[in-house]
Design a protein around this motif. Structure first.
Motif, PDB file in Angstrom:
ATOM      1  N   LEU A   1       0.808  -1.213   0.000  1.00 54.63           N
ATOM      2  CA  LEU A   1       0.000   0.000   0.000  1.00 54.63           C
ATOM      3  C   LEU A   1       0.846   1.270   0.000  1.00 54.63           C
ATOM      4  N   THR A   2       2.033   1.223   0.603  1.00 47.66           N
ATOM      5  CA  THR A   2       2.783   2.463   0.815  1.00 47.66           C
ATOM      6  C   THR A   2       4.098   2.521   0.037  1.00 47.66           C
ATOM      7  N   ILE A   3       4.623   1.366  -0.437  1.00 44.65           N
ATOM      8  CA  ILE A   3       5.922   1.378  -1.119  1.00 44.65           C
ATOM      9  C   ILE A   3       5.758   0.946  -2.575  1.00 44.65           C
ATOM     10  N   TRP A   4       5.296  -0.220  -2.754  1.00 47.15           N
ATOM     11  CA  TRP A   4       5.109  -0.760  -4.133  1.00 47.15           C
ATOM     12  C   TRP A   4       4.158  -1.927  -4.071  1.00 47.15           C
ATOM     13  N   PRO A   5       3.244  -2.040  -4.984  1.00 45.63           N
ATOM     14  CA  PRO A   5       3.078  -1.325  -6.273  1.00 45.63           C
ATOM     15  C   PRO A   5       2.039  -0.215  -6.222  1.00 45.63           C
ATOM     16  N   LEU A   6       1.242  -0.120  -5.102  1.00 47.84           N
ATOM     17  CA  LEU A   6       0.144   0.842  -5.099  1.00 47.84           C
ATOM     18  C   LEU A   6       0.633   2.282  -5.275  1.00 47.84           C
ATOM     19  N   PRO A   7       1.760   2.739  -4.677  1.00 50.93           N
ATOM     20  CA  PRO A   7       2.208   4.120  -4.934  1.00 50.93           C
ATOM     21  C   PRO A   7       2.545   4.374  -6.401  1.00 50.93           C
ATOM     22  N   ALA A   8       3.169   3.361  -7.076  1.00 50.32           N
ATOM     23  CA  ALA A   8       3.504   3.560  -8.500  1.00 50.32           C
ATOM     24  C   ALA A   8       2.245   3.702  -9.334  1.00 50.32           C
ATOM     25  N   ILE A   9       1.236   2.870  -9.007  1.00 49.60           N
ATOM     26  CA  ILE A   9      -0.030   2.951  -9.753  1.00 49.60           C
ATOM     27  C   ILE A   9      -0.700   4.299  -9.502  1.00 49.60           C
ATOM     28  N   ALA A  10      -0.646   4.763  -8.223  1.00 50.47           N
ATOM     29  CA  ALA A  10      -1.276   6.043  -7.909  1.00 50.47           C
ATOM     30  C   ALA A  10      -0.573   7.199  -8.629  1.00 50.47           C
ATOM     31  N   ALA A  11       0.799   7.154  -8.739  1.00 48.99           N
ATOM     32  CA  ALA A  11       1.540   8.216  -9.436  1.00 48.99           C
ATOM     33  C   ALA A  11       1.220   8.221 -10.926  1.00 48.99           C
ATOM     34  N   TRP A  12       1.094   7.015 -11.520  1.00 49.50           N
ATOM     35  CA  TRP A  12       0.752   6.919 -12.949  1.00 49.50           C
ATOM     36  C   TRP A  12      -0.628   7.473 -13.221  1.00 49.50           C
ATOM     37  N   ALA A  13      -1.534   7.284 -12.217  1.00 45.94           N
ATOM     38  CA  ALA A  13      -2.903   7.758 -12.409  1.00 45.94           C
ATOM     39  C   ALA A  13      -3.065   9.216 -11.982  1.00 45.94           C
ATOM     40  N   GLY A  14      -2.011   9.781 -11.451  1.00 43.00           N
ATOM     41  CA  GLY A  14      -2.073  11.183 -11.068  1.00 43.00           C
ATOM     42  C   GLY A  14      -2.665  11.416  -9.697  1.00 43.00           C
ATOM     43  N   HIS A  15      -2.646  10.390  -8.848  1.00 41.46           N
ATOM     44  CA  HIS A  15      -3.169  10.534  -7.487  1.00 41.46           C
ATOM     45  C   HIS A  15      -2.034  10.545  -6.480  1.00 41.46           C
ATOM     46  N   ALA A  16      -2.316  11.050  -5.292  1.00 41.58           N
ATOM     47  CA  ALA A  16      -1.288  11.109  -4.246  1.00 41.58           C
ATOM     48  C   ALA A  16      -1.118   9.705  -3.643  1.00 41.58           C
ATOM     49  N   ALA A  17       0.102   9.310  -3.388  1.00 43.23           N
ATOM     50  CA  ALA A  17       0.396   7.995  -2.783  1.00 43.23           C
ATOM     51  C   ALA A  17       0.235   8.084  -1.271  1.00 43.23           C
ATOM     52  N   LEU A  18      -0.009   6.900  -0.656  1.00 43.17           N
ATOM     53  CA  LEU A  18      -0.150   6.805   0.805  1.00 43.17           C
ATOM     54  C   LEU A  18       1.233   6.745   1.442  1.00 43.17           C
ATOM     55  N   THR A  19       1.407   7.503   2.502  1.00 40.84           N
ATOM     56  CA  THR A  19       2.672   7.430   3.233  1.00 40.84           C
ATOM     57  C   THR A  19       2.630   6.270   4.219  1.00 40.84           C
ATOM     58  N   PRO A  20       3.793   5.692   4.613  1.00 33.60           N
ATOM     59  CA  PRO A  20       3.810   4.505   5.494  1.00 33.60           C
ATOM     60  C   PRO A  20       3.105   4.744   6.821  1.00 33.60           C
ATOM     61  N   TRP A  21       3.133   5.949   7.342  1.00 27.73           N
ATOM     62  CA  TRP A  21       2.560   6.152   8.678  1.00 27.73           C
ATOM     63  C   TRP A  21       1.252   6.923   8.660  1.00 27.73           C
ATOM     64  N   SER A  22       0.649   6.986   7.510  1.00 28.88           N
ATOM     65  CA  SER A  22      -0.617   7.684   7.437  1.00 28.88           C
ATOM     66  C   SER A  22      -1.731   6.806   8.024  1.00 28.88           C
ATOM     67  N   GLY A  23      -2.748   7.500   8.550  1.00 28.94           N
ATOM     68  CA  GLY A  23      -3.857   6.755   9.151  1.00 28.94           C
ATOM     69  C   GLY A  23      -4.593   5.904   8.140  1.00 28.94           C
ATOM     70  N   ALA A  24      -4.752   6.436   6.926  1.00 31.40           N
ATOM     71  CA  ALA A  24      -5.478   5.679   5.908  1.00 31.40           C
ATOM     72  C   ALA A  24      -4.755   4.380   5.580  1.00 31.40           C
ATOM     73  N   ALA A  25      -3.410   4.454   5.470  1.00 31.04           N
ATOM     74  CA  ALA A  25      -2.642   3.241   5.144  1.00 31.04           C
ATOM     75  C   ALA A  25      -2.781   2.199   6.254  1.00 31.04           C
ATOM     76  N   LEU A  26      -2.717   2.654   7.484  1.00 29.18           N
ATOM     77  CA  LEU A  26      -2.829   1.702   8.604  1.00 29.18           C
ATOM     78  C   LEU A  26      -4.221   1.076   8.666  1.00 29.18           C
ATOM     79  N   LEU A  27      -5.281   1.904   8.426  1.00 28.74           N
ATOM     80  CA  LEU A  27      -6.640   1.363   8.469  1.00 28.74           C
ATOM     81  C   LEU A  27      -6.870   0.363   7.353  1.00 28.74           C
ATOM     82  N   ILE A  28      -6.385   0.661   6.161  1.00 21.43           N
ATOM     83  CA  ILE A  28      -6.564  -0.270   5.037  1.00 21.43           C
ATOM     84  C   ILE A  28      -5.806  -1.565   5.309  1.00 21.43           C
ATOM     85  N   THR A  29      -4.591  -1.444   5.866  1.00 21.66           N
ATOM     86  CA  THR A  29      -3.804  -2.648   6.195  1.00 21.66           C
ATOM     87  C   THR A  29      -4.534  -3.513   7.222  1.00 21.66           C
TER      88      THR A  29
END
Length: 457
Positions: free
Chosen positions: A31-59
């Motif tokens: 969710l935070t390193i690969w591959p979801l950040p690469a997909i988000a950058a290609w689609a023009g969206h902001a990537a999730l940071t490792p310590w963000s609340g959204a990343a932890l909740l999704i995990t």
């Protein structure tokens, strides 16, 4: 898995926890390193940071179903084992010990191997115990059913819980008694049966069966069965034993009379010879002493034989009205006693002299029993439905054992060294001459009761 490698529960739990932790790291990294950040950058969206609340909740949301699946896989063998154990325990509760669990622990868990072995041994032990109990119960039932002693077990409501063959034959011509109220069983029985079996004391009693008098000894025992109060009645037929004892008693009395006659006639013969010799010698001053000694021996022999003659030649009773206060007041001149209960107002019909003699014998025995004098009691009652008189004398002596009770009413049987054995036998003869009977037994708390009863005329 027999013969294979058994995974311990601790090892499996450790592996499952490591697997869950590794899966959580992989999900979070995806969710935070690969591959979801690469997909988000290609689609023009902001990537999730490792310590963000959204990343932890999704995990966490993705990890919970995975952890649930791993936990279910880990606990599945234990769940199957617990269900199997529950099923076998329910079978044990219902008395079925044939259920068994497979010897191999489910899922190859080594910690459960000893539990499975102990459970198998428990089931085998219960099966063996049940088999032995069944054999013992069969043996006991065979002995109880075929014993000549009639056994009647009733519950707290006086309903018959058990009756052996002898009891069924005795009380209802062999028909089943279980579940029937005792009052119903005894509804067609003679009054003697009802009085004895509905009483609360051990004792001897007699009934008429097939036109002949039969004597029985009744024993009562109260105890708790499966937490409920029950009463066991044991009826032992004593007629044959009493007949045998009566023959032995008559033989004994013949020996006693023969011994007493010899003891008296031999001195009389010797004294008569001595008197004749003194008279021949002219020593007349000593002759009166010889005649006095002969008179004493003759008087002793006459008194001895009179007691036996009174027993053997009891006249037919002459019935007349008895006023209870006057009768008992005259009786108290012989022996002290305490009256228990109210005296009946209705007069009884009996031979007052014979009845008084019988009661004197009972009171004499009560005072010689060794208890406190003020514990000697007498009661007079009229049975329900007012068809029978009953006089009962009680003491607080040592009572009698079963062997003594079975012989106490026999002529010439006595538990006292100096007793003649005629008191109770004479009382029995008087009761039976009035168309009644005498019964006796041990009291609760020590002592003896003896009762004379006869029909109300």
């Amino acid at each position: 898995m027999r013969g294979g490698w058994r995974h311990s529960l601790r090892l499996r739990l450790t592996l499952y926890l490591l697997s869950a932790g590794g899966a959580g790291l992989l999900i979070h990294a995806g969710l935070t390193i690969w591959p979801l950040p690469a997909i988000a950058a290609w689609a023009g969206h902001a990537a999730l940071t490792p310590w963000s609340g959204a990343a932890l909740l999704i995990t966490l949301a993705l990890l919970v179903p995975l952890a649930w699946a791993l936990a279910s896989a880990l606990l599945a063998p234990l769940t199957r084992l617990l269900r199997a154990l529950e099923s076998t325990v329910l079978s044990y509760r219902d008395g079925e010990f044939g259920s068994a669990i497979a010897a191999d622990p489910p899922g190859g868990l080594s910690e459960l191997a000893s539990l499975m072995q102990l459970h198998s041994e428990l089931g085998q032990a219960l099966r063996e115990q049940r088999r032995h109990l069944a054999q013992r119960e069969l043996l006991l039932d065979t002995v109880v059913q075929n014993t000549p002693v009639a056994l009647l077990l009733t519950d707290a409501q006086e309903r018959v819980a058990y009756a052996n063959i002898a009891a069924r034959q005795l009380l209802d011509q062999g028909r089943g008694l279980a579940g029937r109220p005792l009052d119903e069983v005894l509804s067609q029985a003679p009054q003697d049966w009802r009085s004895a079996l509905t009483g609360v004391q051990d004792g001897l009693f007699s009934v008429m069966l097939d036109g002949q008098e039969e004597r029985f000894h009744l024993s009562l025992r109260d105890f708790r069965l499966q937490g409920q109060p029950h009463r066991l009645r044991l009826l032992r037929r004593m007629t044959r034993e009493l007949s045998r004892q009566e023959v032995a008693s008559w033989k004994r009395v013949i020996r006693v009379i023969s011994h007493e006659l010899n003891n008296s006639l031999a001195p009389i013969s010797s004294l008569a010879h001595s008197g004749a010799e003194l008279a021949r010698r002219g020593q007349f001053e000593r002759v009166p002493g010889v005649f006095a000694s002969i008179g004493e021996r003759a008087a002793h022999l006459h008194a001895f034989l009179s007691g036996y003659a009174a027993f053997a030649k009891l006249p037919a009773p002459v019935l007349a009205a008895i006023d209870w206060p006057q009768f008992l007041d005259r009786l108290s001149d012989h022996y002290r006693f305490r009256i228990v209960g109210e005296l009946p107002t209705a007069p009884a019909r009996a031979d007052a002299a014979q009845l008084e003699q019988a009661l004197i014998n009972l009171l004499k025995n009560a005072h010689e029993a060794g208890g406190q004098e003020d514990e000697v009691t007498l009661s007079v009652s009229l049975s329900t439905p007012r068809t029978e008189w009953r006089i009962e004398v009680q003491d607080r002596g040592p009572g009698m054992n079963e062997a003594q009770l079975s012989q106490a009413l026999l002529p010439f049987y006595s538990t006292k060294r100096s007793g003649s054995g005629l008191g109770l036998a004479l009382a029995r003869e008087i009761a039976e001459a009035h168309g009644g009977r005498i019964a006796m037994g041990n009291r609760n708390g020590g002592g003896l009761w003896v009762a004379i009863s006869w029909p109300r005329s």
